[in-house]
Write a protein that holds these residues in place. Structure first.
Motif, PDB file in Angstrom:
ATOM      1  N   LYS A   1      41.202  40.904  27.726  1.00 47.81           N
ATOM      2  CA  LYS A   1      40.002  41.261  26.855  1.00 47.81           C
ATOM      3  C   LYS A   1      38.661  41.279  27.530  1.00 47.81           C
ATOM      4  O   LYS A   1      37.825  42.184  27.421  1.00 47.81           O
ATOM      5  N   LYS A   2      38.556  39.980  27.984  1.00 51.22           N
ATOM      6  CA  LYS A   2      37.220  39.723  28.643  1.00 51.22           C
ATOM      7  C   LYS A   2      36.642  40.521  29.623  1.00 51.22           C
ATOM      8  O   LYS A   2      35.592  41.044  29.729  1.00 51.22           O
TER       9      LYS A   2
ATOM     10  N   ASN B   1      36.209  43.789  28.114  1.00 51.10           N
ATOM     11  CA  ASN B   1      34.671  44.001  27.473  1.00 51.10           C
ATOM     12  C   ASN B   1      33.875  44.169  28.608  1.00 51.10           C
ATOM     13  O   ASN B   1      32.779  44.749  28.354  1.00 51.10           O
ATOM     14  N   ASN B   2      33.951  43.207  29.425  1.00 45.16           N
ATOM     15  CA  ASN B   2      32.822  43.297  30.660  1.00 45.16           C
ATOM     16  C   ASN B   2      32.678  44.762  31.316  1.00 45.16           C
ATOM     17  O   ASN B   2      31.662  45.274  31.366  1.00 45.16           O
TER      18      ASN B   2
ATOM     19  N   LEU C   1      33.692  47.512  29.858  1.00 48.97           N
ATOM     20  CA  LEU C   1      33.014  48.640  28.961  1.00 48.97           C
ATOM     21  C   LEU C   1      31.825  48.285  28.739  1.00 48.97           C
ATOM     22  O   LEU C   1      30.774  49.183  28.611  1.00 48.97           O
ATOM     23  N   SER C   2      31.329  46.990  28.593  1.00 48.07           N
ATOM     24  CA  SER C   2      29.783  46.855  28.758  1.00 48.07           C
ATOM     25  C   SER C   2      29.019  47.325  30.035  1.00 48.07           C
ATOM     26  O   SER C   2      27.715  47.821  29.622  1.00 48.07           O
TER      27      SER C   2
END
Length: 150
Positions: A23-24, A27-28, A30-31
């Protein structure tokens, strides 16, 4: 960070043991994609705005060009009119000068004819005066001859 399409296709996300992908890391990623996408959208909007400004400037310059072309045409037409008017005026001045010259010549010729007539009149008067004077002198000589004889 700017991702190219090839880089995005080559990204390999690691799977975690229980949850699937990490997930991290997702998420990174996607960010970062969100930042890039937001920046691209902003740049796209700025480019569209700049294109609109440039199109308006182009329209302004096209109108200015048309105005200048119209001004040039008006100036050319005006110069042609001035040229035609100047030629006509020159023709009229020349014609008037020729008429005046003809009148002056006629007046001068008339004056010459009058002067010749006056000259002939004076010659005639001189001849008449000479003839009368000769006759008077001859008469006086005859009188003198008669006086001497007696």
């Amino acid at each position: 960070m700017n991702y190219t399409p090839e880089e995005l296709r080559s990204i390999c996300l690691k799977r975690s043991i229980f949850d699937g992908y990490n997930k991290k890391q997702v998420n990174n990623l996607l960010s970062l994609i969100d930042e890039d996408y937001s920046r691209v959208i902003k740049e796209n909007e700025e480019m569209k705005s700049k294109i609109n400004s440039l199109n308006e400037a182009i329209q302004h310059y096209k109108m200015l060009e048309e105005s200048l072309q119209h001004s040039i045409l008006v100036a050319q037409h005006t110069s042609e009119q001035i040229k035609v008017n100047a030629c006509e005026k020159a023709r009229l001045i020349t014609s008037e000068a020729e008429i005046n010259a003809t009148k002056l010549l006629e007046a001068a010729n008339l004056e010459v004819v009058k002067s010749k007539g006056k000259l002939e009149e004076i010659k005639s008067e001189i001849f008449s005066f000479k003839s009368k004077t000769e006759a008077l002198l001859q008469a006086q000589m005859e009188i003198l001859k008669q006086i001497s004889i007696e």
